[in-house]
Design an enzyme around this catalytic site. Structure first.
Site, PDB file in Angstrom:
ATOM      1  N   HIS A 169      -4.196  56.628 -44.520  1.00 27.41           N
ATOM      2  CA  HIS A 169      -4.776  56.091 -45.749  1.00 27.41           C
ATOM      3  C   HIS A 169      -5.676  54.894 -45.448  1.00 27.41           C
ATOM      4  CE1 HIS A 169      -4.232  53.664 -49.601  1.00 27.41           C
ATOM      5  NE2 HIS A 169      -4.772  54.787 -50.025  1.00 27.41           N
ATOM      6  N   HIS A 188     -12.962  51.040 -50.730  1.00 26.28           N
ATOM      7  CA  HIS A 188     -12.052  51.432 -51.804  1.00 26.28           C
ATOM      8  C   HIS A 188     -12.344  50.773 -53.142  1.00 26.28           C
ATOM      9  CE1 HIS A 188      -8.424  51.027 -54.314  1.00 26.28           C
ATOM     10  NE2 HIS A 188      -8.249  52.284 -53.990  1.00 26.28           N
TER      11      HIS A 188
HETATM   12  O1  G3P Z   1      -6.622  59.087 -52.324  1.00 28.12           O
HETATM   13  C1  G3P Z   1      -5.239  59.048 -52.403  1.00 28.12           C
HETATM   14  C2  G3P Z   1      -4.932  57.656 -52.689  1.00 28.12           C
HETATM   15  O2  G3P Z   1      -5.691  56.958 -51.760  1.00 28.12           O
HETATM   16  C3  G3P Z   1      -5.355  57.311 -54.088  1.00 28.12           C
HETATM   17  O3  G3P Z   1      -5.226  55.997 -54.314  1.00 28.12           O
HETATM   18  O4  G3P Z   1      -6.249  53.884 -54.874  1.00 28.12           O
HETATM   19  O5  G3P Z   1      -5.564  54.312 -52.541  1.00 28.12           O
HETATM   20  O6  G3P Z   1      -7.550  55.462 -53.467  1.00 28.12           O
HETATM   21  P1  G3P Z   1      -6.198  54.869 -53.762  1.00 28.12           P
HETATM   22 CA    CA Z   2      -8.210  57.045 -51.837  1.00 33.50          CA
END
Ligand code: G3P
Ligand code: CA
Length: 311
Positions: free
Chosen positions: A45, A87
């Protein structure tokens, strides 16, 4: 809406039973990627973002080195139309700049430091090498890892990033990332996914959902995007409607410390052709609990912890 051209073949058992060996031998890279979604996927992530500043090359280098299945990233578009890996809608939390990301040109963004904040916030993992880390463009990421990686790309805040889908598909095609089975495109916005599909029907898509309590009645759960009802009311038809255009779903598992879905939700989604990936799981006990539920993948800031469990 029609299903992904390759999903119907897979659902019909192209890869199952006695024909497996010959079918797999002949599988195209894109078919193989879709088949791999039935197995467990380790998804880094924003890179290995527990160990290095999120969305920087350092975070992606670490995740790549550890051998994850996918590098997860969010893409947004600069004021001058360049795709960048970032992000937040605002740049203040993870850079030395301020304001909305898409109010800045690429040159302005590249002048910012996107690494030092991490050292301040995470003294135990601080590294002088992170200081001065430059924002990464999608092109740079593709040029660095090419077809040696798979990329799990989120179209972030599509309403704030007009032109994002067109620029993304153009880049995926230019880098030959689609037929080579290198990319999944994810979004909370169904319209963004459908736009991607219109631009290139072969891009495998993941519908993101987020379950949370209803503000007026906190005993009720609802889904943020409106793509499904709350988990208590969800039907096979709801999952099948998503399976018309997507090859899987990404979801949260807890809200406010309580579970919002259970193992039955996972089984029902899978029975309707949708592998389930859970975001964002960083504790080993929780990883193991979800592995026991039979999920198809986890997004994590600590892919090293997850790899240790699944290898
Ligand atoms: O993309 C999956 C997860 O990353 C969604 O949440 O806010 O971390 O982009 P976020
Ligand atoms: Ca994401």
């Amino acid at each position: 809406m029609q299903r992904h051209p390759l999903i119907a073949a897979i659902s019909l058992g192209l890869f199952a039973g006695a024909a497996t060996t010959s079918a797999l031998a002949e599988a195209t890279p894109l078919e193989q990627q879709l088949k791999d979604l039935e197995s467990f996927q380790v998804i880094a992530h924003r890179g290995a973002s527990g160990h290095a500043p999120e969305s920087t090359m350092a975070a992606y280098e670490l995740a790549h080195e550890w051998g994850v299945d996918y590098l997860e990233l969010d893409v947004q578009i600069t004021a001058d139309g360049e795709l960048v890996v970032f992000h937040d809608d605002a740049i203040g939390r993870t850079s030395t700049g301020e304001g909305a990301i898409n109010d800045h040109t690429l040159e302005e963004l590249q002048a910012l430091d996107t690494g030092t904040w991490f050292n301040d916030a995470n003294p135990e993992n601080a590294d002088a090498a992170f200081e001065g880390a430059q924002i990464v463009t999608l092109d740079e990421l593709f040029e660095r890892f090419g077809h040696d990686e798979r990329y799990y790309i989120e179209t972030k805040s599509p309403q704030l990033n007009p032109g994002l889908e067109e620029a993304l598909v153009e880049s995926l095609e230019a880098h030959d990332m689609i037929e080579t089975g290198r990319v999944l495109v994810q979004s909370f916005e169904q319209d963004s996914l459908l736009k991607i599909r219109e631009l290139n029907e072969n891009v495998p898509l993941i519908q993101l959902v987020w379950y949370h309590t209803n503000e007026e009645d906190d005993s009720q759960l609802q889904e943020w995007t409106g793509v499904t009802p709350g988990p208590a009311e969800i039907t096979d038809e709801d999952f099948q409607a998503i399976a018309e255009y997507a090859v899987g779903i990404g979801t949260n598992v807890t809200y406010d410390g309580n579970d919002v879905i259970d193992a039955d939700f996972i089984r029902q989604a899978q029975a309707n052709g949708l592998p389930v990936h859970i975001y964002t799981i960083n504790e080993t006990d929780e990883m193991q609990r979800l592995l026991d539920w039979g999920v198809n993948g986890l997004f994590t800031d600590y892919p090293d912890r997850l790899l240790e469990l699944v290898e």
